[in-house]
Design a protein around this motif. Structure first.
Motif, short mmCIF file in Angstrom:
data_model
loop_
_atom_site.label_atom_id
_atom_site.label_comp_id
_atom_site.label_asym_id
_atom_site.label_seq_id
_atom_site.Cartn_x
_atom_site.Cartn_y
_atom_site.Cartn_z
N VAL A 185 -6.10 12.94 -10.45
CA VAL A 185 -5.48 13.01 -9.14
C VAL A 185 -4.56 14.22 -9.12
N ARG A 186 -4.71 15.08 -8.12
CA ARG A 186 -3.82 16.23 -7.97
C ARG A 186 -3.19 16.20 -6.59
N VAL A 187 -2.13 17.00 -6.41
CA VAL A 187 -1.42 17.07 -5.15
C VAL A 187 -1.86 18.32 -4.40
N GLY A 243 -1.04 19.87 -0.50
CA GLY A 243 -0.57 19.85 0.88
C GLY A 243 -0.10 18.49 1.35
N GLY A 244 0.63 17.78 0.53
CA GLY A 244 1.14 16.48 0.94
C GLY A 244 0.15 15.35 0.80
N ARG A 245 -0.97 15.62 0.15
CA ARG A 245 -1.96 14.57 -0.03
C ARG A 245 -2.33 14.47 -1.51
N LEU A 246 -2.74 13.28 -1.90
CA LEU A 246 -3.24 13.03 -3.25
C LEU A 246 -4.75 13.12 -3.20
N VAL A 247 -5.31 14.09 -3.90
CA VAL A 247 -6.75 14.31 -3.90
C VAL A 247 -7.30 13.75 -5.21
N ALA A 248 -8.17 12.77 -5.09
CA ALA A 248 -8.66 12.04 -6.26
C ALA A 248 -10.11 12.39 -6.56
N ILE A 270 7.52 15.62 -8.65
CA ILE A 270 6.76 14.37 -8.58
C ILE A 270 5.26 14.68 -8.60
N GLY A 271 4.84 15.61 -7.73
CA GLY A 271 3.42 15.87 -7.60
C GLY A 271 2.81 16.51 -8.81
N ALA A 291 0.82 -1.21 0.00
CA ALA A 291 0.00 0.00 0.00
C ALA A 291 0.85 1.26 0.00
N LEU A 292 1.59 1.47 -1.05
CA LEU A 292 2.34 2.71 -1.29
C LEU A 292 1.56 3.50 -2.33
N TRP A 293 1.00 4.65 -1.93
CA TRP A 293 0.04 5.32 -2.80
C TRP A 293 0.70 6.39 -3.64
N THR A 294 0.53 6.28 -4.94
CA THR A 294 0.97 7.26 -5.92
C THR A 294 -0.23 7.59 -6.80
N ALA A 295 -0.12 8.70 -7.53
CA ALA A 295 -1.23 9.09 -8.41
C ALA A 295 -1.52 7.99 -9.43
#
Length: 593
Positions: free
Chosen positions: A140-142, A144-149, A316-317, A119-123
């Protein structure tokens, strides 16, 4: 009770008219709307909106899949899902930043830890999971340190035909760039580091599972490419796979995610059997960064001067490769990131955009597709057409990628018409970020080239010397009319690039995903018959040259886009006389002259 809008999570503030589920995505308890204390199960296919903030942070991969499948079951046609997960790229940057607080590092370590279930989450991984769960589109966008889908269900579905190949392994090229270290050496084979030893990013790859390797390379490999001072050292479980098998799997994953256009120092080494062996590996290999699982410990040594963690996280983001001078433009990165997915690997003031993010198409697929098509639409066309001083028209222009090369060859002006507003925005950003033509010599407007009324905008800016009509005629039903309108506004050369077939022209439906296909108003289309297409052009007074294809079947130019097999062609058509009178092509109520 209305369950068309559902809010998930105990921390979410109740909203009037929303069904509020407090205990997780799949729990049957405590499902309460904010205005009604009673409970009910969620029916299938009736929900228009689901939001879940922070609900999946501690879930393993299997639980996330269960949640996505359940949420998809609820969704009505046209429905939308929104949720978020920790961003692995931002977490890596926090670990690399000497200024990060202990609590920030602890949180980043938790986000990065690749548990036994992977469970390593990437876009890229989130998008694949959403596709597997049955969603028709996602982005999926970045933040504040989170991936918002965001994931979507199509308003209607139809069988896919003439669609783009999306399996990145279907015809992936061999020979991914790897150096001599990619021979799975043992830890003992490493020599002591020298002053010039590269920074090595140590990453745990488990048993070499294909999806895991792709995730890791897509997330971390791209920002390490083409740098002699960095190396990605893959540590694998020697009990689960052999050195030869892992090396082959790593090469295939490299080809599928990064491709042969990128150089990456990639090493492979079996996990030592004990802690002492791991320490020996660290010392011998000069490991300075580690992305770890339970068998590995974090190493974060001597980072100054090697990696700028903030730049790494932004790249990366945002799906952006930093420019050669290292001066990352944050505003430009944000603007480009907001416009994903891009269809072409464009450069924006030296920043290279990763194409395909948020779509079913991998970057490798689109990069290979573009490189091959460039031989037709740039190299071959510029050998035949002198662009110096020419006024250009680009129909269904997307980001006007091909005509940007024509502008660099000397064209003086460009007008582009594009049906999707997001692609109009891409075109404007692409051209304003580069020096293809002076400001004011290019213009992009939104419009449907299949609609006669929208050609008024073109007439207002015409006529033009050279017109490009690429990748659009097989997305409409009235390609003959479009060609006639184009010829009326073209003084010298019309370049046509399209899929063709040799059977009857029959109306068919576009696939459900329209991001890279037709716009909503042109879902019904025909694929032109090869002989009829050429006959139409000749009746319009053009002399046609069908270009020879200098390449074979390859990734991105295969299946329905296989130039080598004759399923797609490029025509350079020169105006030699007036159009012939024809019942089929004669003046009509939509004649634009």
């Amino acid at each position: 009770m209305d369950s068309t809008r559902i809010l998930i999570g105990a921390s979410s503030a109740p909203r009037d008219g929303w069904l509020h589920l407090d205990h997780g995505a799949t729990s049957e308890v405590d499902r309460r709307p904010s205005t009604d204390p009673s409970t009910e199960s969620v029916p299938t296919g009736r929900t228009q909106r689901v939001e879940a903030k922070g609900e999946l942070d501690r879930a393993d991969a299997a639980s996330v899949r269960v949640a996505l499948a359940e949420w998809r079951r609820w969704m009505a046609p046209g429905g939308e899902l929104r949720f978020d997960l920790p961003d692995a790229g931002a977490a890596l940057a926090a670990l690399l930043d000497p200024a990060s607080s202990p609590s920030a590092c602890d949180g980043a370590e938790t986000a990065l830890r690749a548990r036994a279930d992977g469970a390593l989450w990437t876009a890229a991984r989130i998008e694949r999971e959403l596709e597997s769960a049955g969603f028709d589109g996602s982005r999926v966008r970045v933040d504040g340190g989170r991936l918002v889908a965001r994931a979507f269900v199509a308003t209607s579905t139809s069988p896919s035909n003439s669609g783009m190949a999306t399996d990145p392994t279907s015809s992936a090229p061999d020979g991914a760039a790897r150096d001599e270290s990619n021979t799975a050496p043992s830890a003992a084979s490493h020599t002591a580091p020298t002053v010039d030893a590269p920074t090595r990013v140590l990453v745990w790859c488990g048993g070499g599972e294909r999806e895991r390797l792709r995730d890791l390379l897509a997330t971390y490999g791209r920002v390490l490419t083409n740098r002699s001072d960095l190396e990605l050292l893959c540590v694998f479980d020697g009990r689960a796979t052999t050195a030869a098998a892992f090396t082959e799997a790593a090469g295939a994953a490299f080809a599928a995610t990064l491709g042969t256009a990128h150089g990456l120092r990639l090493g492979c080494v079996a996990l030592p059997e004990d802690a002492a062996g791991l320490e020996a590996l660290r010392a011998a290999a000069a490991i300075r960064i580690a992305i770890h699982d339970e068998p590995l410990q974090l190493a974060c040594l001597d980072l100054a001067g090697h990696v700028d963690p903030a730049r790494l996280a932004r790249a990366i983001g945002g799906g952006i490769t930093e420019p050669a001078n290292g001066a990352l433009d944050d505003e430009l990165v944000r603007a480009a990131s907001d416009l994903h997915p891009w269809f072409y690997p464009v450069e924006l003031a030296g920043h290279r955009v990763v194409p395909g993010l948020g779509s079913p198409c991998t970057p490798q697929y689109l990069e290979s597709r573009t490189a091959h098509r460039r031989q037709m639409l740039v190299d071959a066309v510029l050998e035949r057409v002198d662009m110096r001083g020419r006024r250009l028209l680009d129909l269904a222009c997307n980001c006007a990628y091909w005509t940007s090369a024509w502008a660099r060859a000397g064209a003086s002006e460009l007008f582009g018409l594009e049906g999707r507003p997001e692609h109009v925005a891409q075109a404007r950003l692409h051209w304003s970020s580069n020096d293809f033509l002076p400001e004011g010599a290019w213009r992009f407007e939104q419009g449907d080239i299949a609609n006669a009324a929208d050609w008024k905008t073109i007439r207002d800016h015409g006529p033009f010397d050279v017109t490009l009509c690429a990748g659009i005629l097989y997305h409409v039903r009235n390609y003959e009319e479009i060609l006639r309108w184009a010829v009326q506004q073209t003084r010298e050369v019309l370049v046509v690039d399209t899929r063709v077939q040799d059977g009857d022209e029959v109306l068919i439906d576009e696939p459900g995903d329209l991001r890279f296909n037709a716009i909503e108003s042109t879902r019904r289309k025909v694929v032109p018959n090869r002989a009829r297409l050429i006959a139409v052009l000749e009746e319009l007074g053009l002399s046609c040259e069908v270009l020879d294809v200098p390449f074979g079947t390859a990734l991105g130019v295969d299946h329905d886009d296989d130039y080598a097999a004759g399923r797609r062609i490029t025509i350079v058509a020169r105006k030699v006389r007036s159009a012939l009178p024809s019942a089929r092509l004669g003046t009509s109520s939509t004649d634009l002259r």
